[in-house]
Design an enzyme around this catalytic site. Structure first.
Site, PDB file in Angstrom:
ATOM      1  N   ARG A  25       0.788  -1.237   0.000  1.00  0.00           N
ATOM      2  CA  ARG A  25       0.000   0.000   0.000  1.00  0.00           C
ATOM      3  C   ARG A  25       0.821   1.289   0.000  1.00  0.00           C
ATOM      4  NH1 ARG A  25      -4.860   0.441   4.012  1.00  0.00           N
ATOM      5  NH2 ARG A  25      -3.208   0.282   5.590  1.00  0.00           N
ATOM      6  N   ASP A  26       2.155   1.209  -0.021  1.00  0.00           N
ATOM      7  CA  ASP A  26       2.952   2.440  -0.054  1.00  0.00           C
ATOM      8  C   ASP A  26       4.241   2.223  -0.847  1.00  0.00           C
ATOM      9  OD1 ASP A  26       3.377   5.132   0.496  1.00  0.00           O
ATOM     10  OD2 ASP A  26       4.417   4.736   2.385  1.00  0.00           O
ATOM     11  N   ILE A  27       4.130   1.526  -1.977  1.00  0.00           N
ATOM     12  CA  ILE A  27       5.295   1.306  -2.835  1.00  0.00           C
ATOM     13  C   ILE A  27       5.626   2.609  -3.559  1.00  0.00           C
ATOM     14  CG2 ILE A  27       6.198  -0.026  -4.781  1.00  0.00           C
ATOM     15  CD1 ILE A  27       4.003  -2.144  -4.055  1.00  0.00           C
TER      16      ILE A  27
END
Length: 211
Positions: A54-56
């Site tokens: 969810r935060d690449i």
């Protein structure tokens, strides 16, 4: 564990600072694409274990001194629970809140980095967040690899979130017409605004890059 090296963000800033097309730059570009494919495989493994990141983004990819590639910062990671209960209802406009930099996961919470954020995260649609959310984030990372900039820019978080919800990123070749058309096509498919138009898995995305 202590990681030594530089972030992909730093490496891209150095790479795009020099626009001269020479063989050394081509070799570096190939190395960066190889590192990106490695991240795709790492994400595919996480997905196989029922976890989404969810935060690449380039800031969260570390490139080591000896060719190591590591995806960092799993603070917003979420375990997917398949088939448990009824699906969540979409949040109303007054239920949506911004929780940037936190691990809030309730319906309506917006988490992540707005310049890379997929539409479903920007809309607080936690019921729609799954592996294809990470596919979009991988596409956003590839976008910065190709163009030297994130998929969107704005003056504040609210403007960026509005853009993420409604406005697809401009094609990479509108920024740099030297970008190979096949790579642009791969990037745009990963970044598709509609989830169903994105790649089916991070493994398929990795194989497209390798080809």
């Amino acid at each position: 564990k202590l990681f030594r090296g530089s972030s992909l963000k730093q490496r891209l800033a150095e790479f795009h600072a020099t626009k001269k097309q020479d063989w050394q730059r081509q070799v570096e570009f190939r190395r960066i694409l190889d590192a990106f494919a490695s991240i795709c495989h790492a994400v595919a493994y996480a997905h196989s274990r029922g976890v989404i990141h969810r935060d690449i983004k380039p800031d969260n990819v570390m490139l080591g001194e000896y060719g190591e590639t590591t995806l960092l910062d799993w603070g917003l990671a979420k375990a997917l629970h398949r088939g448990s209960g009824s699906p969540e209802q979409p949040p109303s406009a007054d239920e949506i809140c911004i929780a940037l930099g936190t691990s809030t996961t309730h319906v309506g919470a917006i988490v992540g980095s707005p310049v890379y954020m997929p539409p479903e995260l920007a809309a607080g649609r936690s019921d729609c967040v799954d592996e294809k959310t990470d596919i979009y984030l991988l596409g956003a990372t590839l976008y910065e690899i190709l163009t030297g900039q994130p998929p969107r820019s704005g003056s504040n978080a609210l403007e960026l979130i509005e853009l993420a919800q409604h406005t697809p990123a401009p094609p990479p070749r509108t920024i740099d017409d030297q970008i190979p058309k096949p790579l642009e096509a791969v990037c745009l498919r990963a970044l598709a605004h509609r989830r169903e138009d994105r790649y089916t898995s991070a493994t398929v995305l990795a194989h497209e890059i390798e080809k």
